[in-house]
Design a protein around this motif. Structure first.
Motif, mmCIF file in Angstrom:
data_model
loop_
_atom_site.group_PDB
_atom_site.id
_atom_site.type_symbol
_atom_site.label_atom_id
_atom_site.label_comp_id
_atom_site.label_asym_id
_atom_site.label_seq_id
_atom_site.Cartn_x
_atom_site.Cartn_y
_atom_site.Cartn_z
ATOM 1 N N ALA A 258 -30.725 8.669 -2.134
ATOM 2 C CA ALA A 258 -31.820 8.939 -3.004
ATOM 3 C C ALA A 258 -32.604 10.261 -2.891
ATOM 4 N N ASP A 259 -31.611 11.455 -2.753
ATOM 5 C CA ASP A 259 -32.174 12.723 -2.875
ATOM 6 C C ASP A 259 -31.730 13.501 -4.043
ATOM 7 N N GLY A 260 -31.320 12.954 -4.866
ATOM 8 C CA GLY A 260 -30.982 13.523 -6.509
ATOM 9 C C GLY A 260 -29.663 14.263 -6.196
ATOM 10 N N LYS A 261 -28.968 14.205 -5.078
ATOM 11 C CA LYS A 261 -27.868 15.231 -5.071
ATOM 12 C C LYS A 261 -26.391 14.279 -4.908
ATOM 13 N N THR A 262 -25.260 14.713 -5.154
ATOM 14 C CA THR A 262 -24.043 14.158 -5.311
ATOM 15 C C THR A 262 -23.411 13.608 -3.913
ATOM 16 N N ASP A 263 -23.052 12.447 -3.793
ATOM 17 C CA ASP A 263 -22.525 11.695 -2.780
ATOM 18 C C ASP A 263 -21.192 11.398 -2.951
ATOM 19 N N TYR A 264 -20.333 11.005 -1.987
ATOM 20 C CA TYR A 264 -18.907 10.889 -2.379
ATOM 21 C C TYR A 264 -18.609 9.729 -1.467
ATOM 22 N N LEU B 111 -14.090 6.844 3.788
ATOM 23 C CA LEU B 111 -14.989 7.863 4.083
ATOM 24 C C LEU B 111 -16.233 7.980 3.172
ATOM 25 N N ILE B 112 -17.289 7.900 3.689
ATOM 26 C CA ILE B 112 -18.709 7.956 3.113
ATOM 27 C C ILE B 112 -19.144 9.472 3.175
ATOM 28 N N ILE B 113 -19.426 10.217 2.390
ATOM 29 C CA ILE B 113 -19.672 11.591 2.469
ATOM 30 C C ILE B 113 -21.123 11.757 1.721
ATOM 31 N N VAL B 114 -22.306 12.246 2.471
ATOM 32 C CA VAL B 114 -23.632 12.336 1.680
ATOM 33 C C VAL B 114 -24.078 13.766 1.771
ATOM 34 N N SER B 115 -25.064 13.856 1.106
ATOM 35 C CA SER B 115 -25.556 15.358 1.053
ATOM 36 C C SER B 115 -26.724 15.457 2.195
ATOM 37 N N ASP B 116 -26.901 16.776 2.673
ATOM 38 C CA ASP B 116 -27.602 16.873 3.722
ATOM 39 C C ASP B 116 -28.014 18.425 3.763
ATOM 40 N N LEU C 123 -11.160 8.432 -5.297
ATOM 41 C CA LEU C 123 -12.445 8.975 -4.881
ATOM 42 C C LEU C 123 -13.494 8.761 -5.901
ATOM 43 N N ALA C 124 -14.847 8.357 -5.647
ATOM 44 C CA ALA C 124 -15.919 7.995 -6.455
ATOM 45 C C ALA C 124 -17.093 8.926 -6.077
ATOM 46 N N GLN C 125 -17.876 9.249 -6.844
ATOM 47 C CA GLN C 125 -19.285 10.005 -6.725
ATOM 48 C C GLN C 125 -20.289 9.455 -7.548
ATOM 49 N N GLY C 126 -21.375 9.653 -6.877
ATOM 50 C CA GLY C 126 -22.746 9.080 -7.266
ATOM 51 C C GLY C 126 -23.795 9.274 -6.349
#
Length: 217
Positions: free
Chosen positions: A57-63, A82-87, A50-53
């Motif tokens: 480019a919205d300033g919130k954490t993605d995984y 799996l790529i999980i992004v903020s929305d 598991l990685a986070q960063g």
């Protein structure tokens, strides 16, 4: 002679230390709220890495997650990326951006696991594999967001022959259209370097790469 042996020892240990630091970076940081992404993990799958960063480019954490299902009497073993992004419009502010079913290889029949690490660095997803029985050799992929998909930005292949100490490194930068090769002895500062123009045949996403251990764009 003693100084030379010390130099060889340092050259031999340094790649291992680098690999160890990279492997540690793929482990879930202490601040990761695993419960926030638990609902995205498929049934009967467990988290392999598991990685986070930040990816969008919205300033919130993605995984980025590598998940694994062990083999059973009814289903074969499987791994997914799996790529999980903020929305802000999604439930709990997160959604699955992409799900790649074939990119992360399974261990060999002998139990050798080629998957080395997964990380999010500077808006990109880094994935490294180590071919079985290949010593310090490795292949590292860097994928960058491109709309709703993630495309291959660069590929690094590093090969070492333990018996001779000779190495060969190839870095293919698909964005800049360059292939850089470096080869020589790990105990010598003199290396042969070559840079040539490179034109990819297509846009590569993880789902288009069937054999990540031997892939050539």
């Amino acid at each position: 002679y003693i100084q030379r042996m010390r130099a060889l020892f340092i050259l031999g240990v340094l790649p291992c230390l680098i690999a160890a630091s990279q492997l540690n970076s793929s482990q879930p940081p202490a601040t990761v709220d695993v419960a926030a992404i638990q609902r995205f993990i498929p049934k009967n799958f467990s988290v392999l890495s598991l990685a986070q960063g930040e990816l969008n480019a919205d300033g919130k954490t993605d995984y980025a997650l590598a998940v694994e299902r062990t083999a059973s009497s009814s289903k074969p073993a499987q791994r997914r990326l799996l790529i999980i992004v903020s929305d802000p419009k999604a439930e709990d502010g997160l959604k699955i951006a992409q799900q790649y079913w074939r990119f992360i290889p399974l261990p060999t029949a002998e139990g050798e696991d080629p998957f080395a690490y997964l990380a999010i660095n500077e808006g990109s997803i880094d994935v490294q594999f180590k071919p079985p029985n290949a010593g310090r050799s490795s292949t590292t992929y860097i994928f960058k967001p491109d709309g709703k998909r993630f495309v291959l930005s660069s590929l690094q292949r590093y090969q070492v022959k333990p018996a001779t100490g000779m190495f060969n490194e190839t870095v293919i930068n698909l964005e800049q259209g360059e292939r850089a090769s470096t080869s020589g002895s790990m105990s010598s500062p003199r290396h042969l370097k070559k840079i040539e123009k490179f034109k990819p045949s297509k846009v590569w996403t993880p789902c288009r790469i069937d054999d990540p251990l031997n892939f050539e764009p």
